[in-house]
Design a protein around this motif. Structure first.
Motif, PDB file in Angstrom:
ATOM      1  N   GLY A 143       0.812  -1.319   0.130  1.00 34.69           N
ATOM      2  CA  GLY A 143      -0.084  -0.080  -0.066  1.00 34.69           C
ATOM      3  C   GLY A 143       0.876   1.255   0.091  1.00 34.69           C
ATOM      4  N   SER A 144       0.545   2.254   0.630  1.00 37.76           N
ATOM      5  CA  SER A 144       1.294   3.271   0.674  1.00 37.76           C
ATOM      6  C   SER A 144       2.206   3.443   2.053  1.00 37.76           C
ATOM      7  CB  SER A 144       0.353   4.669   0.412  1.00 37.76           C
ATOM      8  OG  SER A 144      -0.554   4.899   1.738  1.00 37.76           O
ATOM      9  N   GLY A 145       3.452   4.121   2.004  1.00 35.48           N
ATOM     10  CA  GLY A 145       4.112   4.041   3.049  1.00 35.48           C
ATOM     11  C   GLY A 145       5.644   4.869   2.702  1.00 35.48           C
ATOM     12  N   THR A 146       6.440   5.009   3.797  1.00 30.57           N
ATOM     13  CA  THR A 146       7.639   5.519   3.713  1.00 30.57           C
ATOM     14  C   THR A 146       8.759   4.698   4.361  1.00 30.57           C
ATOM     15  OG1 THR A 146       6.743   7.899   3.520  1.00 30.57           O
ATOM     16  CG2 THR A 146       9.102   7.567   4.393  1.00 30.57           C
ATOM     17  N   TYR A 147       9.606   4.334   3.490  1.00 30.68           N
ATOM     18  CA  TYR A 147      10.663   3.393   3.914  1.00 30.68           C
ATOM     19  C   TYR A 147      11.924   4.282   3.854  1.00 30.68           C
ATOM     20  CZ  TYR A 147      13.512  -0.792   4.293  1.00 30.68           C
ATOM     21  OH  TYR A 147      14.518  -1.828   4.831  1.00 30.68           O
ATOM     22  N   THR A 148      12.674   4.461   5.090  1.00 28.53           N
ATOM     23  CA  THR A 148      13.673   5.043   5.327  1.00 28.53           C
ATOM     24  C   THR A 148      14.956   3.994   5.633  1.00 28.53           C
ATOM     25  OG1 THR A 148      12.943   6.746   6.569  1.00 28.53           O
ATOM     26  CG2 THR A 148      15.145   6.916   6.775  1.00 28.53           C
ATOM     27  N   TRP A 149      16.136   4.231   4.656  1.00 30.71           N
ATOM     28  CA  TRP A 149      17.304   3.160   5.007  1.00 30.71           C
ATOM     29  C   TRP A 149      18.124   3.814   6.008  1.00 30.71           C
ATOM     30  CZ3 TRP A 149      14.578   3.632   0.633  1.00 30.71           C
ATOM     31  CH2 TRP A 149      14.301   2.424  -0.207  1.00 30.71           C
ATOM     32  N   ALA A 150      19.092   2.933   6.363  1.00 33.64           N
ATOM     33  CA  ALA A 150      20.098   3.396   7.502  1.00 33.64           C
ATOM     34  C   ALA A 150      20.883   4.404   6.952  1.00 33.64           C
ATOM     35  CB  ALA A 150      20.926   2.165   7.912  1.00 33.64           C
ATOM     36  N   ASP A 151      21.132   4.841   5.630  1.00 36.59           N
ATOM     37  CA  ASP A 151      22.091   5.953   5.296  1.00 36.59           C
ATOM     38  C   ASP A 151      21.303   7.021   5.013  1.00 36.59           C
ATOM     39  OD1 ASP A 151      20.554   5.377   2.930  1.00 36.59           O
ATOM     40  OD2 ASP A 151      22.325   5.015   1.934  1.00 36.59           O
ATOM     41  N   GLY A 152      19.899   7.118   5.278  1.00 34.85           N
ATOM     42  CA  GLY A 152      19.242   8.410   5.236  1.00 34.85           C
ATOM     43  C   GLY A 152      18.035   8.269   3.938  1.00 34.85           C
ATOM     44  N   SER A 153      18.667   7.537   2.988  1.00 36.56           N
ATOM     45  CA  SER A 153      17.780   7.616   1.784  1.00 36.56           C
ATOM     46  C   SER A 153      16.119   7.141   2.373  1.00 36.56           C
ATOM     47  CB  SER A 153      18.305   6.595   0.929  1.00 36.56           C
ATOM     48  OG  SER A 153      19.628   6.739   0.606  1.00 36.56           O
ATOM     49  N   GLU A 154      15.552   7.809   1.465  1.00 35.50           N
ATOM     50  CA  GLU A 154      14.012   7.563   1.639  1.00 35.50           C
ATOM     51  C   GLU A 154      13.183   7.228   0.382  1.00 35.50           C
ATOM     52  OE1 GLU A 154      11.917   9.876   4.981  1.00 35.50           O
ATOM     53  OE2 GLU A 154      11.132  11.033   3.106  1.00 35.50           O
ATOM     54  N   TYR A 155      12.097   6.389   0.609  1.00 33.03           N
ATOM     55  CA  TYR A 155      11.103   6.434  -0.340  1.00 33.03           C
ATOM     56  C   TYR A 155       9.612   6.493   0.137  1.00 33.03           C
ATOM     57  CZ  TYR A 155       8.104   3.964  -3.849  1.00 33.03           C
ATOM     58  OH  TYR A 155       7.083   3.839  -4.986  1.00 33.03           O
ATOM     59  N   THR A 156       8.806   7.336  -0.393  1.00 32.74           N
ATOM     60  CA  THR A 156       7.672   7.461  -0.166  1.00 32.74           C
ATOM     61  C   THR A 156       6.699   7.077  -1.475  1.00 32.74           C
ATOM     62  OG1 THR A 156       8.124   9.169   1.437  1.00 32.74           O
ATOM     63  CG2 THR A 156       5.999   8.904   0.821  1.00 32.74           C
ATOM     64  N   GLY A 157       5.785   6.462  -1.105  1.00 31.70           N
ATOM     65  CA  GLY A 157       4.867   5.901  -2.175  1.00 31.70           C
ATOM     66  C   GLY A 157       4.390   4.606  -2.404  1.00 31.70           C
ATOM     67  N   ASP A 158       3.922   3.965  -3.239  1.00 36.24           N
ATOM     68  CA  ASP A 158       3.263   2.746  -3.251  1.00 36.24           C
ATOM     69  C   ASP A 158       4.171   1.417  -3.306  1.00 36.24           C
ATOM     70  OD1 ASP A 158       0.919   4.070  -3.721  1.00 36.24           O
ATOM     71  OD2 ASP A 158       1.504   4.074  -6.040  1.00 36.24           O
ATOM     72  N   TRP A 159       3.742   0.345  -2.369  1.00 34.59           N
ATOM     73  CA  TRP A 159       4.268  -0.814  -2.067  1.00 34.59           C
ATOM     74  C   TRP A 159       3.603  -1.932  -2.501  1.00 34.59           C
ATOM     75  CZ3 TRP A 159       9.384  -0.963  -0.354  1.00 34.59           C
ATOM     76  CH2 TRP A 159      10.052   0.301   0.270  1.00 34.59           C
ATOM     77  N   GLU A 160       4.143  -2.903  -2.770  1.00 34.78           N
ATOM     78  CA  GLU A 160       3.460  -4.091  -3.237  1.00 34.78           C
ATOM     79  C   GLU A 160       4.266  -5.521  -2.676  1.00 34.78           C
ATOM     80  OE1 GLU A 160       1.888  -6.639  -6.853  1.00 34.78           O
ATOM     81  OE2 GLU A 160       1.617  -4.772  -6.935  1.00 34.78           O
ATOM     82  N   PHE A 161       3.917  -5.939  -1.476  1.00 29.84           N
ATOM     83  CA  PHE A 161       4.374  -7.132  -0.832  1.00 29.84           C
ATOM     84  C   PHE A 161       5.864  -6.936  -0.843  1.00 29.84           C
ATOM     85  CE2 PHE A 161       0.293  -8.685  -2.075  1.00 29.84           C
ATOM     86  CZ  PHE A 161      -0.107  -9.263  -0.739  1.00 29.84           C
ATOM     87  N   GLY A 162       6.340  -5.714  -0.302  1.00 29.27           N
ATOM     88  CA  GLY A 162       7.760  -5.484   0.041  1.00 29.27           C
ATOM     89  C   GLY A 162       8.618  -4.804  -0.891  1.00 29.27           C
ATOM     90  N   GLN A 163       8.147  -4.736  -2.175  1.00 31.71           N
ATOM     91  CA  GLN A 163       8.696  -4.108  -3.127  1.00 31.71           C
ATOM     92  C   GLN A 163       7.962  -2.817  -3.655  1.00 31.71           C
ATOM     93  OE1 GLN A 163       8.937  -7.098  -6.375  1.00 31.71           O
ATOM     94  NE2 GLN A 163      11.152  -7.373  -5.581  1.00 31.71           N
ATOM     95  N   ARG A 164       8.957  -1.769  -4.025  1.00 34.70           N
ATOM     96  CA  ARG A 164       8.227  -0.598  -4.497  1.00 34.70           C
ATOM     97  C   ARG A 164       7.602  -0.931  -5.900  1.00 34.70           C
ATOM     98  NH1 ARG A 164      13.882   2.867  -4.251  1.00 34.70           N
ATOM     99  NH2 ARG A 164      14.794   0.470  -4.602  1.00 34.70           N
ATOM    100  N   ASN A 165       6.281  -0.651  -5.754  1.00 34.26           N
ATOM    101  CA  ASN A 165       5.425  -0.800  -7.120  1.00 34.26           C
ATOM    102  C   ASN A 165       4.421   0.374  -7.257  1.00 34.26           C
ATOM    103  OD1 ASN A 165       5.830  -3.433  -8.940  1.00 34.26           O
ATOM    104  ND2 ASN A 165       6.339  -4.061  -7.191  1.00 34.26           N
ATOM    105  N   GLY A 166       4.402   1.148  -8.298  1.00 32.72           N
ATOM    106  CA  GLY A 166       3.481   1.954  -8.373  1.00 32.72           C
ATOM    107  C   GLY A 166       3.930   3.623  -8.534  1.00 32.72           C
ATOM    108  N   GLU A 167       3.443   4.392  -7.941  1.00 34.85           N
ATOM    109  CA  GLU A 167       4.064   5.894  -8.010  1.00 34.85           C
ATOM    110  C   GLU A 167       4.575   6.127  -6.782  1.00 34.85           C
ATOM    111  OE1 GLU A 167       2.393  10.269  -8.982  1.00 34.85           O
ATOM    112  OE2 GLU A 167       1.251   8.561  -9.468  1.00 34.85           O
TER     113      GLU A 167
END
Length: 225
Positions: free
Chosen positions: A69-93
Motif C-alpha cells: 500500500g502506501s508508506g515511507t521506507y527510510t534506509w540506514a544511510d538516510g535515503s527515503e522512499y515515499t509511495g506505493d508498495w506491493e509485498f515488500g517492493q516498490r510498485n506504483g508511483e
C-alpha cells in the motif's frame, strides 16, 4: 460496588498482558525492519497501518507481514522512499530521495518490482465530451494499446447503436464487450461517437468523446452514460 471494581481490575490484569504478548509476536517479514513493530496485526503478521524498525525503518501500510500500500521506507544511510508498495517492493508511483555525489537528489515517477521505470506519464487530454456521465483512464502496463469499455448503470452498455471510432493510428479490433487498439504510436488521438438510450430508456442520446494520449502505455478507458 467494591466487588465489581475488584473483578474489573483482575480482568484487566489478566487480559492486558495477553494483548501485549500477542502484539510482541506480530512478525514483519522484511529482515531489515523486523526488530520491532507497532501497529495492527492479523494472524501473527503485520497487517494494516504500522511502524516497523530495525537497521531500516518503515511507516505505512502492511499486508501479510510485508509493506503493502502506501508508506515511507527510510534506509540506514538516510535515503527515503515515499509511495506505493506491493509485498515488500516498490510498485506504483513514488518519490525516492537520496544523496548522489554529495548532493540531495530526487527520483520521482513509476516503480516496478523495486526498480525505477520512468516518470509519471502525462494524463490524457479530453478534447470534447458530450452526453458522457463520467470517464476514467488507467495505465495498466507498458504495451502500446488502448482498450475502451462503455458502461451504463454499472454494467456494459448493451443499447449502443451506430458506434464509430476514428484514431490517428493503430490497429482496431472489436472484442465483444470492449474495443481494442494495438500497435499505437503515441501521441495518438481518438474520437468515439455512438447513440444510446439514457438511463431511464426514455430518450436516445448522441454521444461524442474525443481525447488525446501523449504517454505510451497499455491504456484502459471506461466511459459511463
Amino acid at each position: 460496588m467494591k466487588k465489581i471494581a475488584t473483578i474489573i481490575i483482575l480482568c484487566s490484569l489478566i487480559y492486558i498482558p495477553h494483548g501485549l504478548y500477542s502484539q510482541s509476536k506480530c512478525k514483519v517479514l522484511v529482515k531489515n525492519i523486523s526488530e520491532t513493530y507497532e501497529g495492527k496485526c492479523k494472524k501473527g503478521l503485520a497487517n494494516g497501518k504500522g511502524l516497523a524498525t530495525g537497521i531500516d525503518k518503515y511507516n505505512g501500510r502492511f499486508s501479510k507481514g510485508y509493506p503493502n500500500g502506501s508508506g515511507t521506507y527510510t534506509w540506514a544511510d538516510g535515503s527515503e522512499y515515499t509511495g506505493d508498495w506491493e509485498f515488500g517492493q516498490r510498485n506504483g508511483e513514488g518519490i525516492y530521495r537520496f544523496m548522489y555525489n554529495g548532493n540531495d537528489s530526487i527520483l520521482a515517477g513509476i516503480w516496478k518490482n523495486d526498480k525505477y521505470v520512468g516518470p509519471v506519464p502525462p494524463p490524457p487530454i479530453v478534447i470534447q465530451s458530450r452526453n458522457v456521465q463520467n470517464y476514467t483512464f488507467a495505465k495498466q502496463g507498458d504495451k502500446s494499446t488502448m482498450t475502451i469499455q462503455i458502461y451504463m448503470n454499472g454494467s456494459i452498455n448493451s443499447t449502443i447503436q451506430d458506434l464509430a471510432i476514428v484514431s490517428s493510428n493503430g490497429s482496431y479490433q472489436n472484442l465483444g464487450n470492449e474495443i481494442s487498439f494495438s500497435e499505437i504510436m503515441f501521441p495518438a488521438t481518438f474520437k468515439i461517437t455512438y447513440k444510446t438510450w439514457n438511463k431511464l430508456h426514455t430518450a436516445m442520446l448522441d454521444v461524442t468523446f474525443e481525447f488525446k494520449i501523449i504517454g505510451a502505455g497499455d491504456w484502459l478507458l471506461k466511459l459511463t452514460n
